[in-house]
Every structure is written in C-alpha cells, then in structure tokens.
Design a protein around this motif. Structure first.
Motif, short mmCIF file in Angstrom:
data_model
loop_
_atom_site.label_atom_id
_atom_site.label_comp_id
_atom_site.label_asym_id
_atom_site.label_seq_id
_atom_site.Cartn_x
_atom_site.Cartn_y
_atom_site.Cartn_z
N ASP A 12 0.85 -1.16 -0.20
CA ASP A 12 0.00 0.08 -0.14
C ASP A 12 0.62 1.16 0.07
O ASP A 12 0.80 2.19 -0.74
CB ASP A 12 -0.92 -0.11 1.26
CG ASP A 12 -2.42 0.47 1.13
OD1 ASP A 12 -2.47 0.62 -0.14
OD2 ASP A 12 -3.13 0.18 1.74
N ALA A 13 1.95 1.19 0.97
CA ALA A 13 2.71 2.12 1.01
C ALA A 13 3.68 2.41 -0.30
O ALA A 13 3.60 3.72 -0.80
CB ALA A 13 3.79 2.33 2.19
N LEU B 293 2.01 4.36 -3.11
CA LEU B 293 1.86 5.74 -3.17
C LEU B 293 3.13 6.47 -3.80
O LEU B 293 3.19 7.64 -4.00
CB LEU B 293 1.63 6.02 -1.91
CG LEU B 293 0.37 5.64 -1.12
CD1 LEU B 293 0.55 5.96 0.41
CD2 LEU B 293 -0.81 6.34 -1.89
N GLY B 294 3.86 5.75 -4.21
CA GLY B 294 5.27 6.23 -4.79
C GLY B 294 6.46 5.94 -3.94
O GLY B 294 6.21 5.76 -2.78
N GLU B 295 7.67 6.23 -4.46
CA GLU B 295 8.87 5.60 -3.67
C GLU B 295 9.00 6.76 -2.64
O GLU B 295 9.38 6.29 -1.63
CB GLU B 295 9.91 5.64 -4.86
CG GLU B 295 10.95 4.85 -4.43
CD GLU B 295 11.62 4.19 -5.90
OE1 GLU B 295 13.05 4.46 -5.58
OE2 GLU B 295 11.07 3.88 -6.81
N ALA B 296 8.84 8.13 -2.75
CA ALA B 296 9.04 8.98 -1.78
C ALA B 296 8.34 8.94 -0.56
O ALA B 296 8.77 8.86 0.54
CB ALA B 296 9.07 10.39 -2.35
N VAL B 297 6.92 8.73 -0.69
CA VAL B 297 6.18 8.39 0.22
C VAL B 297 6.23 7.17 0.92
O VAL B 297 6.29 7.23 2.31
CB VAL B 297 4.63 8.57 -0.22
CG1 VAL B 297 3.70 8.35 0.94
CG2 VAL B 297 4.30 9.73 -1.18
N ALA B 298 6.58 6.16 0.23
CA ALA B 298 6.99 4.91 0.93
C ALA B 298 8.23 5.20 2.03
O ALA B 298 8.19 4.56 2.99
CB ALA B 298 7.30 3.74 -0.22
N HIS B 299 9.26 5.72 1.48
CA HIS B 299 10.33 6.07 2.38
C HIS B 299 9.81 6.72 3.87
O HIS B 299 10.18 6.16 4.83
CB HIS B 299 11.32 6.82 1.62
CG HIS B 299 12.35 6.03 0.67
ND1 HIS B 299 12.95 4.93 1.33
CD2 HIS B 299 12.46 6.07 -0.46
CE1 HIS B 299 13.76 4.34 0.39
NE2 HIS B 299 13.39 5.08 -0.70
N THR B 300 9.05 7.51 3.38
CA THR B 300 8.67 8.37 4.65
C THR B 300 7.76 7.78 5.45
O THR B 300 7.73 7.81 6.69
CB THR B 300 8.11 9.75 4.50
OG1 THR B 300 7.15 9.30 3.30
CG2 THR B 300 9.01 10.89 3.80
N LEU B 301 7.14 6.55 4.87
CA LEU B 301 6.11 5.68 5.72
C LEU B 301 7.07 4.70 6.37
O LEU B 301 6.39 4.00 7.10
CB LEU B 301 5.26 5.09 5.03
CG LEU B 301 4.14 6.38 4.38
CD1 LEU B 301 2.84 5.76 3.54
CD2 LEU B 301 3.23 6.75 5.86
#
Lengths: 332, 340
Positions: free
Chosen positions: A215-216, A219-227
C-alpha cells in the motif's frame, strides 16, 4: 471517522458474503458431474462420511478437484493483484504476461528430459520458468502497459510454437504431458497436490502480510520511504510471491489465462485502492471464479469436458477489452 | 534521381530505384528457393530432373514433382505474398508495426468461419473460402468497432485485437472439441497452419481470388501513394480517405482469409514481412511490393525449413513461422524500448 468505520464494516460484510458464496459454489461444484449429487447429500458427505458410493465420489474425486480449483484460483488472482500493483498496470496478469506459459513450458520440457516426476520437481521447474519469463517480459516491455502485454503475448506464442514442434518430434513423451498444453482440472485430482497447495497457502499468507507495505509502495517511492517501507525489499518479495503463486498454480492446473486479470478488476469495485483489502477479496473471488468456470467446463459439452482454460478465456477476453477501453488511453 | 518511371502507351508506373535493385535481388533468390522446394522431398531430384519434369516428361518421379511438389511451392510463394500484402495494408491503416492481421485476431476469425463451414456444411473449397472471408470480416469489424472512441490509437487497437483473438481461439477449441472425431483431427492439424498435402485441387479458387484482389490493389495504388503523403494532401488531391481505407482493409481481410481457408492460420508472416521489406527497400511508409516479395520469401523459406528441420516428420509451417516470428516481435519491442 464514522464514515471510515462504516466503510470498513461494509467491506467486512461484503467479504463475509463472498465467503458464503464461495462455500455455496464449492458445494454445487462438488455435486455437478457425470453423476450428479444433490447439494444436501454433498454437505452430509463432507460432515459425516459413510461408505456409500456417493460419499466415495465426493471424498476421492470431487472434493480434491474443488480444492485444486480453489487453490489455483486464489493463487492466480492474488498473483494478478500483486503484479498489477507492482507494475501499476491495470492490464498486467501472469497469464497475459507469459509467466504462466513460461512455467508450463518449463514443466513440459523438464518432464520430457526426465527431470520431473515428483510434485517438488514440478514446482521447481515451474518457478524457474516463471522467473525467466518475468525477467524477459519485464526487461522488454516495462515502459508501457500495452507493450508489456504485447511482449507477453509474443513470448507465449513462441513457447507454444516450440512446444508444438517438440510434441510432433516426441509424440509419446509429450502426450503424457499434454495437460500442460491447455489448462484443465480434469484428471489432476489424482496427482499429489499436498505440497503445491501448501506452497500456495504459505504464499497467500505472505501476500496478505505484505499488503500494508505494498500500500505504501503504491503511493510512490518518496512517500513509501517516509512511511518507513523498504521499497527494494518489498518489490523483491512481491516478485518472489508472484513467481511462486503463478508457478504453483500452473504446476497443479496447467496454464490458465485471465483469472488474474478479471478478479482484481472485480475486487477493486469493493476494495477501492486499499491493497490489503484487494488481496483479501482476490483470495476469495479467485476460487469462486475458477470453481464457476470449472462447473461450466463440465456442463458446456454434452459429450465430455471443455478444458477450464477455454472457459476462462471466454470470460477474460471481454474483460481485457473493457480494461483497455477504460485504462488504455492513459497508458499511451 | 532515385526513382524510375516506366512508360508504355498511356500507362506509367513510378518505381523507386532501390525497389528495382530489391526486385533484381529478391526475384532470383525466390526462384532459387522455389527450385530447392521442387528438388527436396522424400527423394532428392536434381535441378536438371526438375526442369525435365516441368517440361512435361513422363514417368513416376516427374509426376511427383508436377503434382505434389509444384502446387506446394506455388502455394508457399503466392500465399506468402498475399500475407505480406495483407500485413502491409493493416500496418499502413493502423499506423503500427504490430497491427498485422494475425495479431489482431483475423486469422482466428477466418479459422472460426472455416470451422463453422466444415462442421455445419459439406466443407467444399468454395464454401471454405467464403466462410473464412466472412469470419475474417466479422472479426475485423469487431476489433474496429471495439477500438472506436478516443481515436484509433495503434497499440490500443492491437491489444483489443489480442483480446478478440483469445476469445475466438477459445471458441475454435470449443468447436473442435464438439466436432466429430474426423473433423477434429483434420482441424487440429490445420490449426497450426500447414502446407502439407496441398494439391492442385485446393488451389484453383484461392489463386483466382488472390489474383483479383491484387489487381484491385494495383488499381488503388495511385490513391495509396497520395494517402501516404498525409490525410490533408490526399483530400486536396481528391482521394476519399475513409473509403480508400475501407477498400484496403477488405482486400487485406480477403487475402488473409483466403490463405487461412486453405492452409490454416499461418502466424507472423504478415507481421514480419512488411517491416523487413520496408527496411530492405529503405522506403518511407510500408510499401506493398517489397512486402509481397518478402512474404513469399519468408513463407517458402519457412516451409522448406519445416520440412527439413525434423525430417522425415514434416512440421506444419506455422510452427516454424510462429517460433521465428515471435522472437522477431520481442526483438521489435526491445528495439523500440531502446529507441524511446
């Protein structure tokens, strides 16, 4: 907040309804055949086995076949969701992408060379074929969804041509393995399927556990990293699960197309964009679809059986057309 | 000056110089392949023997060459040319190198038509041709109508064609499974696309149909050249583009379906021939003559390969063309990926 909770409740209710439907379809599927058994008798046989011939048919032939259909259906559908989420391609599917064909081809050739024989060896061959196909198709076609489909189709037809050539060269050897030339559930209930079904079950649980991370990532690589998701690891694990699921399904049922395409589109109606829910629905709807197709495969011909892959192609072709018309332009 | 104008009486034909060179190279190669096809068989016949047989000499071996090998070789050349032309037409109309009739389901549709004729009627040569053409036209119409809306973009049409192809292939399998055993066995052998056992009796009507279609195409060639310059130019020079397209597609379907009626669906010749021909001729657009010659070359070559590869078993030529053509398609896609 209450809206979200209500939505969550709706999803649970819908999933429960789907499970009830699955049970019903399974009972019907066990009852249908050359010798019809009424549903009540099927349920009685499953709950309280006696020595009557009906109960022997249910336990030794029909129930294993239904289990096989359910396992393969769940594996293909969940593999379809994973591949669609990973590639962000609504047209992706293990069958259309040639992964299924790769597995089937590897099993057929391996068997002809004398490698196969045990369920474990077939699983291994199927996985090798699936990995090779995924690598090739992804390398050539990753730029555009439609191109990915084309590459898969091209690979499938090359493998089909080579298989046909081998069959004509070694008719005796390949006649034993003609099951794999077209996906069918007939006659496979007798083969050893404990190991493949166990592998499918483990991989399904793995996919459900991975759902939140996916799911994370979706949402895209950048968002996934922050999550806090490790994108590379999640991608690698997802690819591994796709290979295992598509390979195991092919090992037990032969190449069956389109299940992994149809089910995610149905599941998306209920689950929306949530990957864990998408996976859960797919794991229930996939078995329903394949059981219904299998019933169809026994009813469509008065004289015998249609391989279930033909039925799923009838159902899946229109869905592919619909999906192209719905999503195709965005991909161009 | 890179074009030559041939005049004779009131007629004039403009031919690219490169195309003339190509003709000078391909025609002898084709003749060589044809000779090889006539020599090769259960027993090898020397070229001198072949010439003698074609001259009408009597005797068992001569009859084999005239009655068995000659029709097969002619079928390979003519059907290959027809498939090449059909592919060129469809790739022109869809403006996509993958928009060939076998990929978008016309072969499967023609096969459905032929199967319906075999199972429901007597299945004579004429009925087969009509059944295949009707099946092919219906499949083409279905793909076209389903791709409408949002513009006829190339890849979208191709993938919809693939879906139609999948449905029709499933339908064909179902028909074969329902059919009587004899029909089923014949149909399965045929489904791979094969020139095995093609005789003079099978070729009369199909050759006549293809000849008529080629003449019609030649009559359209001037309009075709203008259309290739772009829709605006074509319209101002008086070409009715929509009608031209429809006529072209019908000719293309006719070629594909006629070949399918006799030899079954032979995949990938129509896909590869126009592209290879275009590169050889270094021509803009997708020229028809190089496509036809390359198609003849590919099919005759593939058929020879099919006979030699696993001799004494003669493979259906479709097996060879599918395996080679599929690799070509993957290569084509890979190349496009690198370029973009």
């Amino acid at each position: 907040m209450t809206a979200t909770r209500r939505r969550q409740g709706g999803r649970v209710a819908l999933l429960a309804a789907a499970l009830v439907l699955l049970a019903g379809v399974a009972v019907v599927s066990i009852g249908v055949g050359a010798h019809a058994i009424p549903p009540a008798e099927v349920v009685r046989a499953l709950l309280d086995r006696d020595a009557s011939s009906d109960h022997v048919v249910v336990w030794d032939i029909r129930a294993p076949r239904a289990l096989l259909a359910a396992g393969a259906g769940a594996a293909l559908a969940v593999a379809g969701v994973l591949i669609q989420v990973l590639s962000r391609n609504p047209l992706a599917e293990p069958g259309v992408l040639g992964v299924t064909a790769g597995s089937g081809f590897a099993i057929a050739v391996g068997s002809a060379l004398g490698f196969a024989g045990s369920a474990a060896a077939e699983l291994g061959l199927a996985a090798v074929g699936a990995v090779a196909a995924v690598a090739l198709v992804y390398a050539v076609g990753r730029r555009s969804p439609l191109r990915l489909v084309l590459t898969g189709v091209a690979l499938s037809s090359v493998l089909a041509g080579v298989t046909l050539g081998l069959r004509l060269l070694l008719p005796d050897v390949f006649d034993q393995f003609r099951f794999w030339s077209v996906g069918s559930l007939a006659g496979r209930e007798q083969s050893a399927m404990g190991l493949p079904l166990l592998v499918i079950a483990v991989a399904l649980v793995g996919a459900l556990l991975l759902g939140r991370q996916l799911d994370a990532v979706a949402l895209g690589e950048a968002v996934a990293h922050t999550l806090g998701a490790n994108v590379a690891v999640v991608r690698g694990l997802t690819l591994l699960l796709i290979t295992v699921l598509a390979g195991a399904a092919t090992a037990v049922a032969g190449p069956i197309l389109f299940v992994g395409l149809i089910v995610p589109h149905l599941a998306r109606r209920a689950a929306g964009a949530s990957v864990p829910w998408l996976l859960a629905y797919a794991a229930v709807l996939g078995p329903i679809l394949l059981l219904v197709s299998d019933i169809g495969s026994r009813v469509l011909l008065p004289t015998g059986e249609v391989p279930v892959a033909i039925v799923t192609a009838f159902l899946g072709g229109p869905v592919l057309i619909w999906a192209v018309r719905r999503y195709g332009e965005a991909a161009l | 000056m890179n074009a030559v104008v041939l005049r004779r009486g009131g007629l004039s034909v403009r031919v690219g110089r490169r195309t003339l060179v190509l003709l000078a190279v391909l025609v002898p190669v084709l003749a060589g392949l044809a000779l090889l096809g006539l020599c090769h068989g259960a027993t090898w016949a020397s070229p001198a023997k072949v010439v003698e047989a074609l001259g009408g000499a009597r005797g068992g071996a001569n009859v084999v060459i005239r009655e068995w090998r000659l029709p097969r070789v002619l079928a390979g050349l003519v059907f290959g040319a027809a498939l090449g032309v059909a592919g060129a037409i469809f790739q022109n109309v869809t403006r996509n190198p993958m928009g060939s009739p076998d990929i978008i389901g016309l072969d499967a549709g023609a096969y459905t038509g032929a199967l319906a004729v075999i199972t429901l009627l007597a299945g004579t040569s004429a009925q087969l041709t009509v059944g295949s053409v009707v099946g092919g036209v219906l499949a083409a119409a279905a793909v076209y109508l389903l791709s409408l809306g949002g513009g006829l973009s190339g890849l979208r049409l191709v993938v919809i064609g693939i879906a139609v192809n999948a449905i029709l292939t499933a339908l064909n399998s179902w028909i074969v499974l329902r059919a009587e055993l004899e029909v089923a066995i014949a149909a399965v052998g045929w489904s791979a696309g094969s020139l095995n056992g093609v005789g003079w009796g099978d070729l009369g009507i199909p050759f006549a149909v293809i000849a008529v279609l080629f003449v019609l195409l030649a009559l359209l060639s001037r309009a075709l050249h203008q259309a290739a310059l772009g829709t605006a130019v074509a319209v101002t020079t008086g070409v009715r583009v929509e009608r031209l397209r429809l006529q072209l597609v019908l000719i293309g379907v006719g070629c594909t379906a006629t070949v399918t009626a006799v030899a079954g669906p032979i995949a990938f010749i129509a896909l590869a021939a126009p592209q290879i021909g275009r590169r050889l001729a270094r021509a803009p657009g997708i020229p028809l003559l190089p496509a036809a010659l390359t198609g003849a070359l590919l099919l005759q070559g593939a058929d020879l390969l099919a006979q030699v590869l696993l001799a004494p078993v003669a493979l259906p030529v479709g097996v060879v063309s599918t395996a080679i053509g599929g690799c070509y398609l993957i290569w084509l896609l890979a190349r496009e990926v690198r370029r973009t």
